[in-house]
Design a protein around this motif. Structure first.
Motif, mmCIF file in Angstrom:
data_model
loop_
_atom_site.group_PDB
_atom_site.id
_atom_site.type_symbol
_atom_site.label_atom_id
_atom_site.label_comp_id
_atom_site.label_asym_id
_atom_site.label_seq_id
_atom_site.Cartn_x
_atom_site.Cartn_y
_atom_site.Cartn_z
ATOM 1 N N PHE A 54 0.875 -1.173 0.000
ATOM 2 C CA PHE A 54 0.000 0.000 0.000
ATOM 3 C C PHE A 54 0.911 1.222 0.000
ATOM 4 O O PHE A 54 1.577 1.516 0.986
ATOM 5 C CB PHE A 54 -0.877 -0.024 1.245
ATOM 6 C CG PHE A 54 -1.995 1.014 1.254
ATOM 7 C CD1 PHE A 54 -1.842 2.276 0.660
ATOM 8 C CD2 PHE A 54 -3.202 0.735 1.875
ATOM 9 C CE1 PHE A 54 -2.851 3.215 0.679
ATOM 10 C CE2 PHE A 54 -4.225 1.674 1.909
ATOM 11 C CZ PHE A 54 -4.046 2.912 1.308
ATOM 12 N N ARG A 55 0.941 1.922 -1.132
ATOM 13 C CA ARG A 55 1.737 3.143 -1.251
ATOM 14 C C ARG A 55 0.810 4.345 -1.161
ATOM 15 O O ARG A 55 -0.210 4.406 -1.840
ATOM 16 C CB ARG A 55 2.517 3.155 -2.568
ATOM 17 C CG ARG A 55 3.692 2.209 -2.561
ATOM 18 C CD ARG A 55 4.541 2.290 -3.825
ATOM 19 N NE ARG A 55 5.900 1.871 -3.544
ATOM 20 C CZ ARG A 55 6.299 0.595 -3.529
ATOM 21 N NH1 ARG A 55 5.428 -0.351 -3.811
ATOM 22 N NH2 ARG A 55 7.555 0.290 -3.237
ATOM 23 N N LEU A 56 1.196 5.286 -0.323
ATOM 24 C CA LEU A 56 0.393 6.484 -0.105
ATOM 25 C C LEU A 56 1.252 7.715 -0.346
ATOM 26 O O LEU A 56 2.316 7.860 0.258
ATOM 27 C CB LEU A 56 -0.147 6.515 1.329
ATOM 28 C CG LEU A 56 -0.904 7.785 1.741
ATOM 29 C CD1 LEU A 56 -2.223 7.904 0.980
ATOM 30 C CD2 LEU A 56 -1.146 7.793 3.246
ATOM 31 N N ARG A 57 0.814 8.581 -1.218
ATOM 32 C CA ARG A 57 1.473 9.876 -1.423
ATOM 33 C C ARG A 57 0.550 10.968 -0.881
ATOM 34 O O ARG A 57 -0.625 11.055 -1.257
ATOM 35 C CB ARG A 57 1.765 10.116 -2.898
ATOM 36 C CG ARG A 57 2.280 11.540 -3.196
ATOM 37 C CD ARG A 57 2.805 11.652 -4.618
ATOM 38 N NE ARG A 57 4.040 10.870 -4.735
ATOM 39 C CZ ARG A 57 4.465 10.347 -5.884
ATOM 40 N NH1 ARG A 57 3.766 10.484 -6.986
ATOM 41 N NH2 ARG A 57 5.598 9.673 -5.913
ATOM 42 N N VAL A 58 1.074 11.786 0.021
ATOM 43 C CA VAL A 58 0.345 12.940 0.550
ATOM 44 C C VAL A 58 1.062 14.180 0.049
ATOM 45 O O VAL A 58 2.275 14.315 0.249
ATOM 46 C CB VAL A 58 0.319 12.939 2.096
ATOM 47 C CG1 VAL A 58 -0.494 14.137 2.599
ATOM 48 C CG2 VAL A 58 -0.260 11.636 2.623
ATOM 49 N N TYR A 59 0.336 15.069 -0.614
ATOM 50 C CA TYR A 59 1.009 16.292 -1.064
ATOM 51 C C TYR A 59 0.124 17.512 -0.912
ATOM 52 O O TYR A 59 -1.103 17.440 -0.895
ATOM 53 C CB TYR A 59 1.581 16.151 -2.478
ATOM 54 C CG TYR A 59 0.605 15.980 -3.618
ATOM 55 C CD1 TYR A 59 -0.089 17.050 -4.159
ATOM 56 C CD2 TYR A 59 0.436 14.729 -4.213
ATOM 57 C CE1 TYR A 59 -0.929 16.899 -5.234
ATOM 58 C CE2 TYR A 59 -0.411 14.560 -5.292
ATOM 59 C CZ TYR A 59 -1.089 15.652 -5.803
ATOM 60 O OH TYR A 59 -1.943 15.489 -6.864
ATOM 61 N N LEU A 60 0.810 18.624 -0.779
ATOM 62 C CA LEU A 60 0.183 19.928 -0.582
ATOM 63 C C LEU A 60 0.517 20.776 -1.796
ATOM 64 O O LEU A 60 1.686 20.963 -2.127
ATOM 65 C CB LEU A 60 0.743 20.559 0.693
ATOM 66 C CG LEU A 60 0.019 21.767 1.293
ATOM 67 C CD1 LEU A 60 -1.358 21.373 1.781
ATOM 68 C CD2 LEU A 60 0.850 22.328 2.436
ATOM 69 N N THR A 61 -0.509 21.287 -2.464
ATOM 70 C CA THR A 61 -0.270 22.034 -3.689
ATOM 71 C C THR A 61 0.127 23.476 -3.377
ATOM 72 O O THR A 61 0.025 23.953 -2.250
ATOM 73 C CB THR A 61 -1.523 22.062 -4.572
ATOM 74 O OG1 THR A 61 -2.507 22.923 -3.968
ATOM 75 C CG2 THR A 61 -2.117 20.671 -4.743
ATOM 76 N N ALA A 62 0.562 24.172 -4.425
ATOM 77 C CA ALA A 62 0.914 25.587 -4.272
ATOM 78 C C ALA A 62 -0.281 26.414 -3.831
ATOM 79 O O ALA A 62 -0.122 27.466 -3.193
ATOM 80 C CB ALA A 62 1.470 26.122 -5.588
ATOM 81 N N ASP A 63 -1.495 25.960 -4.147
ATOM 82 C CA ASP A 63 -2.723 26.661 -3.744
ATOM 83 C C ASP A 63 -3.215 26.237 -2.360
ATOM 84 O O ASP A 63 -4.241 26.737 -1.893
ATOM 85 C CB ASP A 63 -3.833 26.415 -4.765
ATOM 86 C CG ASP A 63 -3.526 27.046 -6.117
ATOM 87 O OD1 ASP A 63 -2.837 28.083 -6.141
ATOM 88 O OD2 ASP A 63 -3.963 26.487 -7.144
#
Length: 309
Positions: free
Chosen positions: A144-153
């Motif tokens: 189970f691969r999870l990517r959490v990201y926060l955008t420029a907005d």
């Protein structure tokens, strides 16, 4: 900026902008993501759980109970627990599955970012594999691969990739059990669920059809809406803002608020806190996802917040 982490006896160099690694008071690694404008998200390796999502003005957008148990192996009451390999209570598995109660690790070999996902985003990649005890209660090997990201907005995205490395097919359900922070439950409405069928967990999962133009709240609600649109909105009239929930690979939507009686029965939840939270979950529940050997499923959830009248 380079950070060295010791996690499950591994050292890893993370070379990414605006990613800070700290430990909570129990020694669990947490990752703080920040974008150039000052928005942030905090992710715990316990459960791979997003615990905080703040605007560039420092306003917290996710609810966490004042009575939340912050020590493993318990899932934190709030944020975004990941419910896998089941959502709800069925069979011998614990309610909402075991992923939210396990320690994840930093993924050393994540899939490459799509070009559109590499513009001003702070991100972290996590990985969960089953423990020996997990295989005893759910005998299926997976990654189970999870990517959490926060955008420029300042938008928050979670991308899950689940691969079957078992010798036989298996099925699972999944939900991002998102606790949104709201002004007052009586002042919010949810749009995008009109005319949909739903399973009512307060009526032994009996199937009904939503009759209203928008969902409002006057009592306990525990439903799973089926085959929903890809965008759901929560309007908070008092705070004059709206959350938008965009999803891919997640056909269903769970909606939950415990109201008065249930709140008093939940140990890690304040008696009056039902007024300040609403769970609206991107999910795949009604029709479990089946993966053959070597197959991979991808699900994506993106959360944004905008002013509204």
């Amino acid at each position: 900026m380079t950070h060295t982490i010791s996690s499950t006896n591994q050292s890893l160099q993370i070379k990414r902008k605006a990613v800070e690694v700290t430990k909570d008071r129990n020694g669990t690694d947490q990752i703080l993501l920040q974008n150039p404008r000052g928005a942030s998200a905090r992710v715990s390796l316990h459960g791979g759980q997003v615990l905080s999502w703040r605007t560039d003005r420092g306003e917290e957008l996710l609810f966490t109970s004042s009575k939340a148990i912050l020590k493993p192996p318990y899932a934190v009451r709030g944020g975004i627990p990941i419910c896998f390999p089941q959502f709800g209570q069925r069979g011998s598995l614990e309610q909402h599955g075991f992923a939210r109660n396990r320690t994840w690790i930093i993924d050393e070999n994540p899939p490459p970012l799509h070009p559109n996902d590499n513009n001003g985003k702070a991100f972290i990649d996590l990985l969960l594999k089953p423990l020996e005890d997990d295989l005893k209660i759910w005998p299926h090997s997976f990654e189970f691969r999870l990517r959490v990201y926060l955008t420029a907005d300042g938008n928050l995205s979670l991308i899950s990739r689940i691969r079957n490395i078992n010798c036989k097919p298996f099925s699972f359900s999944i939900a991002y059990h998102t606790y949104f922070s709201i002004s007052d439950i009586s002042e919010v409405r949810v749009e995008g669920l009109e005319t949909l069928d739903y399973l009512d967990n307060l009526c032994q999962r009996e199937r009904f059809t939503e009759q209203g133009d928008a969902l409002t709240f006057e009592s306990e609600v525990d439903r799973v809406y089926l085959g929903s649109r890809d965008v759901i909105a929560i309007f908070d009239h008092e705070r004059k803002r709206a959350f938008f929930i965009r999803k891919e690979g997640l056909p269903d939507v769970g909606v939950w608020n415990p109201w008065v009686k249930k709140s008093k029965a939940i140990v890690d939840f304040g008696d009056e806190e039902y007024k300040q939270m609403l769970c609206v979950n991107g999910a795949a529940v009604e029709k479990p996802i089946t993966l053959k050997t070597g197959e991979e499923w991808t699900g994506r959830l993106e959360l944004s917040v905008v002013p509204s009248s």
